[in-house]
Design an enzyme around this catalytic site. Structure first.
Site, PDB file in Angstrom:
ATOM      1  N   GLY A  56       4.273   3.730   3.943  1.00 48.62           N
ATOM      2  CA  GLY A  56       4.291   3.984   5.391  1.00 48.62           C
ATOM      3  C   GLY A  56       5.689   3.753   5.936  1.00 48.62           C
ATOM      4  O   GLY A  56       6.231   4.578   6.681  1.00 48.62           O
ATOM      5  N   HIS A  57       6.288   2.616   5.545  1.00 44.12           N
ATOM      6  CA  HIS A  57       7.656   2.328   6.008  1.00 44.12           C
ATOM      7  C   HIS A  57       8.635   3.377   5.470  1.00 44.12           C
ATOM      8  O   HIS A  57       9.546   3.811   6.170  1.00 44.12           O
ATOM      9  CB  HIS A  57       8.105   0.939   5.513  1.00 44.12           C
ATOM     10  CG  HIS A  57       7.311  -0.190   6.079  1.00 44.12           C
ATOM     11  ND1 HIS A  57       6.451  -0.949   5.317  1.00 44.12           N
ATOM     12  CD2 HIS A  57       7.231  -0.685   7.338  1.00 44.12           C
ATOM     13  CE1 HIS A  57       5.895  -1.875   6.074  1.00 44.12           C
ATOM     14  NE2 HIS A  57       6.342  -1.736   7.306  1.00 44.12           N
TER      15      HIS A  57
ATOM     16  N   GLU B 135       1.552   5.657  13.264  1.00 41.49           N
ATOM     17  CA  GLU B 135       0.367   6.001  14.061  1.00 41.49           C
ATOM     18  C   GLU B 135      -0.785   5.019  13.826  1.00 41.49           C
ATOM     19  O   GLU B 135      -1.673   4.891  14.661  1.00 41.49           O
ATOM     20  CB  GLU B 135      -0.074   7.427  13.682  1.00 41.49           C
ATOM     21  CG  GLU B 135      -1.207   7.970  14.498  1.00 41.49           C
ATOM     22  CD  GLU B 135      -1.551   9.416  14.147  1.00 41.49           C
ATOM     23  OE1 GLU B 135      -0.893   9.992  13.254  1.00 41.49           O
ATOM     24  OE2 GLU B 135      -2.475   9.952  14.774  1.00 41.49           O
TER      25      GLU B 135
ATOM     26  N   ASP C  68      -0.756   1.933  14.056  1.00 47.08           N
ATOM     27  CA  ASP C  68      -0.730   0.982  15.173  1.00 47.08           C
ATOM     28  C   ASP C  68      -0.546   1.769  16.468  1.00 47.08           C
ATOM     29  O   ASP C  68       0.469   1.641  17.168  1.00 47.08           O
ATOM     30  CB  ASP C  68       0.415  -0.024  14.970  1.00 47.08           C
ATOM     31  CG  ASP C  68       0.212  -0.832  13.711  1.00 47.08           C
ATOM     32  OD1 ASP C  68      -0.849  -1.461  13.583  1.00 47.08           O
ATOM     33  OD2 ASP C  68       1.091  -0.812  12.827  1.00 47.08           O
TER      34      ASP C  68
HETATM   35  O1  PAF Z   1       4.645  -3.016  13.493  1.00 45.42           O
HETATM   36  C1  PAF Z   1       5.311  -3.999  13.123  1.00 45.42           C
HETATM   37  O2  PAF Z   1       5.552  -4.217  11.936  1.00 45.42           O
HETATM   38  C2  PAF Z   1       5.809  -4.978  14.178  1.00 45.42           C
HETATM   39  O3  PAF Z   1       4.903  -5.099  15.218  1.00 45.42           O
HETATM   40  C3  PAF Z   1       7.208  -4.640  14.708  1.00 45.42           C
HETATM   41  C4  PAF Z   1       7.212  -3.304  15.428  1.00 45.42           C
HETATM   42  C5  PAF Z   1       8.196  -4.610  13.555  1.00 45.42           C
HETATM   43  C6  PAF Z   1       7.669  -5.708  15.720  1.00 45.42           C
HETATM   44  O4  PAF Z   1       7.766  -6.973  15.137  1.00 45.42           O
END
Ligand code: PAF
Length: 274
Positions: free
Chosen positions: A34-35, A146, A148
């Site tokens: 995902g990342h 998406e 989250d």
């Molecule tokens: O989605 C996440 O991993 C976290 O909520 C974020 C956006 C890095 C903020 O700490």
């Protein structure tokens, strides 16, 4: 790839790259596909991609969740190197929060539903940390998943009100072959629970297939019961995509949201219905 943890190093790097467009991918580490997809999108759109790794304590309403949050910095850096990220920012708490100038954001309906009611203060913590990052980095684009979806809406609101020059981009949820939405938390599932967890996406897909404006309350109950067969559900709700309310127009875009627990591992997911 440069790895920096101090503000001065970050500022120096930003000064050197000041004529480039910047894409920012904030993360809490324990990186997965995902990342990677957020990074790919950032690299497509911008000249210089920054990834932050910071487990933000202010967004955890549950201390044991914070304590159990998985960490794998070596592996994360290896992945980021592979992805040819330009800069990784790994600050500690004091570096980020010492000079915080809190900003007031009213979230309206977004702060009274779904994750906001189950995780009190969570979005305020997300807003706090992202306001700090956005001020420091001032990216052209920032990328979020998406999965989250409510977080995406909250951050969009933050950007609209306080950082209008930053474009917030939502990228589609990446899924395991089973359909389970990728999340760092999945690593805490036992093999047996990982198997069970594929039912979550099946329930969401069932909801999409059977959705009709007039049957939505009945469908929510049916889906909640389906979740309860293999897990401990917190909610299954059908809401408008833009404001997360559940009343009003038939012709709005609807989305189904689920949150459930498998042996103490909290999983969320959602699907666009129409
Ligand atoms: O989605 C996440 O991993 C976290 O909520 C974020 C956006 C890095 C903020 O700490």
């Amino acid at each position: 790839m440069r790895i920096v943890s101090q503000l001065q190093e970050l500022n120096e790097a930003l000064d050197i790259e000041s004529n480039k467009s910047i894409g920012f991918v904030p993360t809490m580490g324990f990186l997965h596909h995902g990342h990677r997809s957020l990074i790919h999108e950032s690299k497509k759109r911008s000249d210089f991609t920054i990834v932050s790794i910071f487990i933000n304590p202010t967004q955890f309403n549950n201390q044991s969740d914070l304590k159990n949050y998985p960490v794998s910095i070596e592996k994360d850096l290896f992945i980021l190197e592979q992805e040819k990220v330009d800069l990784v920012f790994c600050p500690d708490f004091d570096t980020l929060y010492n000079n915080e100038k809190p900003i007031e954001i009213t979230l309206g309906s977004l702060d009274n539903v779904l994750e906001a009611t189950k995780r009190k203060g969570h979005f305020q913590g997300v807003i706090r940390v992202l306001s700090i990052f956005f001020k420091l980095i001032n990216p052209n684009y920032a990328f979020f998943g998406e999965k989250d979806y409510q977080q995406y809406l909250v951050i969009n609101q933050l950007a609209k009100k306080s950082f209008p020059e930053i474009e917030i981009i939502m990228c589609p949820t990446k899924r395991e072959q089973s359909g389970l939405a990728m999340s760092s938390r999945n690593s805490r599932l036992s093999a047996e629970d990982f198997e069970k967890s594929k039912e979550i996406f099946k329930v969401l897909t069932f909801c999409k297939k059977n959705f009709d404006y007039s049957n939505r309350e009945e469908l929510e109950k049916t889906c909640m019961n389906k979740l309860a067969k293999f897990s401990e559900p917190e909610y299954f709700e059908i809401r408008h995509s833009d404001d997360l309310l559940n009343n009003g127009g038939k012709f709005k875009n609807w989305r189904a949201f689920a949150a459930t627990n498998l042996a103490g591992v909290r999983l969320i997911d959602n699907i666009a219905l129409i």
